[in-house]
Design a protein around this motif. Structure first.
Motif, PDB file in Angstrom:
ATOM      1  N   HIS A   1       0.924  -1.326   0.143  1.00  0.00           N
ATOM      2  CA  HIS A   1       0.062  -0.019  -0.194  1.00  0.00           C
ATOM      3  C   HIS A   1       0.787   1.125   0.005  1.00  0.00           C
ATOM      4  O   HIS A   1       1.895   1.243   0.747  1.00  0.00           O
ATOM      5  N   ALA A   2       0.530   2.344  -0.659  1.00  0.00           N
ATOM      6  CA  ALA A   2       1.287   3.467  -0.766  1.00  0.00           C
ATOM      7  C   ALA A   2       1.696   4.150   0.224  1.00  0.00           C
ATOM      8  O   ALA A   2       2.861   4.838   0.453  1.00  0.00           O
ATOM      9  N   GLN A   3       0.861   4.109   1.026  1.00  0.00           N
ATOM     10  CA  GLN A   3       0.811   4.876   2.461  1.00  0.00           C
ATOM     11  C   GLN A   3       1.768   4.021   3.487  1.00  0.00           C
ATOM     12  O   GLN A   3       2.596   4.704   4.372  1.00  0.00           O
ATOM     13  N   GLU A   4       1.480   2.778   3.514  1.00  0.00           N
ATOM     14  CA  GLU A   4       2.198   1.915   4.484  1.00  0.00           C
ATOM     15  C   GLU A   4       3.752   1.393   4.068  1.00  0.00           C
ATOM     16  O   GLU A   4       4.481   1.234   4.817  1.00  0.00           O
TER      17      GLU A   4
ATOM     18  N   VAL B   1       6.661   3.433   5.272  1.00  0.00           N
ATOM     19  CA  VAL B   1       6.867   3.187   6.683  1.00  0.00           C
ATOM     20  C   VAL B   1       7.559   1.878   7.246  1.00  0.00           C
ATOM     21  O   VAL B   1       8.610   1.637   7.935  1.00  0.00           O
TER      22      VAL B   1
ATOM     23  N   GLY C   1      -1.670   1.256  -7.449  1.00  0.00           N
ATOM     24  CA  GLY C   1      -0.940   1.187  -6.072  1.00  0.00           C
ATOM     25  C   GLY C   1       0.735   0.903  -5.928  1.00  0.00           C
ATOM     26  O   GLY C   1       1.343   1.760  -5.294  1.00  0.00           O
TER      27      GLY C   1
ATOM     28  N   GLN D   1       2.938   3.514  -7.309  1.00  0.00           N
ATOM     29  CA  GLN D   1       3.028   4.467  -6.388  1.00  0.00           C
ATOM     30  C   GLN D   1       3.959   4.114  -4.956  1.00  0.00           C
ATOM     31  O   GLN D   1       4.750   4.862  -4.520  1.00  0.00           O
ATOM     32  N   ALA D   2       3.698   2.899  -4.629  1.00  0.00           N
ATOM     33  CA  ALA D   2       4.401   2.348  -3.414  1.00  0.00           C
ATOM     34  C   ALA D   2       5.854   2.079  -3.784  1.00  0.00           C
ATOM     35  O   ALA D   2       6.749   2.377  -2.740  1.00  0.00           O
TER      36      ALA D   2
ATOM     37  N   ALA E   1       8.210   5.499  -3.283  1.00  0.00           N
ATOM     38  CA  ALA E   1       8.152   5.669  -2.003  1.00  0.00           C
ATOM     39  C   ALA E   1       9.143   4.799  -0.987  1.00  0.00           C
ATOM     40  O   ALA E   1       9.533   5.461   0.000  1.00  0.00           O
TER      41      ALA E   1
END
Length: 277
Positions: free
Chosen positions: A52-55, A58, A76, A79-80, A83
């Motif tokens: 996931h691009a937000q996780e 991290v 997705g 994007q991930a 990042a």
């Protein structure tokens, strides 16, 4: 200190893996997620598939190492991937780029070139993928190479010099290239090419070896070489008892689980090539 011969450095890298159980974050293609996780567990590493691009960034900053594999490029993942690579780099975690099927395809090819700028510790691919990344070829036939390892060695050396990454070219014989050093590895069996995910899982194993050797005096070249040797030795051993591709696949996974560093060294051949003048 690690003694200087390639064989002893390879042994030390495999011993570091068995003593560390690195957490390997994989952003990889959907076809090979299970076999990649199975391989990592077999060699004593811990797999995680967080895309996931937000996780992803991290998790990449906390894991021991990261694999980015461009075999499937859902929105997705597109994007991930950068990042996570950026986060791993900034956290000092090694990451591996596996540029699956790059060349003429319009999404993964520019994505792979963007990822190259984010400091991979290693780039692992077949000869056509490495040539395409280096700008000397247009890619292979899908995920299959149409070039030989020997034909792209200069391109691999140039790619390593430009990026600072270890560049590993897989084929009938594997070539591991870094600044001033080229190692040719003879190992494996032709059945490896007939089982889905063996190459993609190799990228994850490279990440595992890089993560486990990060706080040693081993080099990234040593770690990537050890990953290829382990996979190849397992292929050689599995082929001896295989009745076909199905039994080979199971035997290969079993061999990855049971081979010792001494076993690996008995099953592979190493040749260090002098740097080009």
């Amino acid at each position: 200190m690690t003694t200087s011969t390639p064989e002893n450095r390879l042994r030390s890298a495999l011993e570091a893996l068995s003593g560390h159980s690195p957490l390997v974050h994989c952003i990889t293609n959907t076809v090979v997620q299970q076999i990649t996780a199975d391989v990592l567990l077999a060699i004593g590493a811990a797999p995680a598939m967080v895309d996931h691009a937000q996780e992803a960034p991290v998790f990449a900053a906390a894991a021991d190492a990261l694999l980015v594999n461009t075999g499937t490029v859902a929105e997705g993942q597109v994007q991930a991937m950068p990042a996570a690579a950026r986060a791993a780099r900034d956290a000092g975690r090694p990451w591996v780029l596996d540029p699956v099927a790059v060349g003429s395809l319009p999404v993964r090819t520019p994505l792979a070139h963007e990822l190259l700028t984010l400091g991979p510790a290693a780039v692992r691919g077949n000869a056509s993928e490495i040539a395409a990344l280096a700008g000397t070829g247009g890619g292979g036939r899908g995920v299959d190479s149409t070039d030989t390892v020997e034909a792209v060695l200069d391109a691999a050396r140039d790619l390593s010099a430009r990026t600072g990454a270890v560049v590993a070219v897989s084929g009938e014989r594997d070539a591991i290239v870094s600044a001033g050093r080229t190692t040719v590895l003879t190992s494996g069996d032709a059945l490896l090419a007939r089982v889905i995910g063996t190459g993609c899982a190799l990228g994850a194993t490279c990440a595992a070896l890089l993560g486990s050797s990060r706080d040693t005096d081993l080099t990234p070249h040593d770690a990537v070489l050890a990953a290829h040797a382990l996979h190849g030795a397992a292929g050689t051993l599995a082929a001896r008892g295989a009745q076909g591709v199905g039994s080979f696949a199971v035997g290969w996974l079993d061999a990855l689980d049971t081979l010792t560093p001494a076993d690996v060294l008995e099953l592979v051949g190493l040749q260090e090539q002098a740097a080009p003048a």
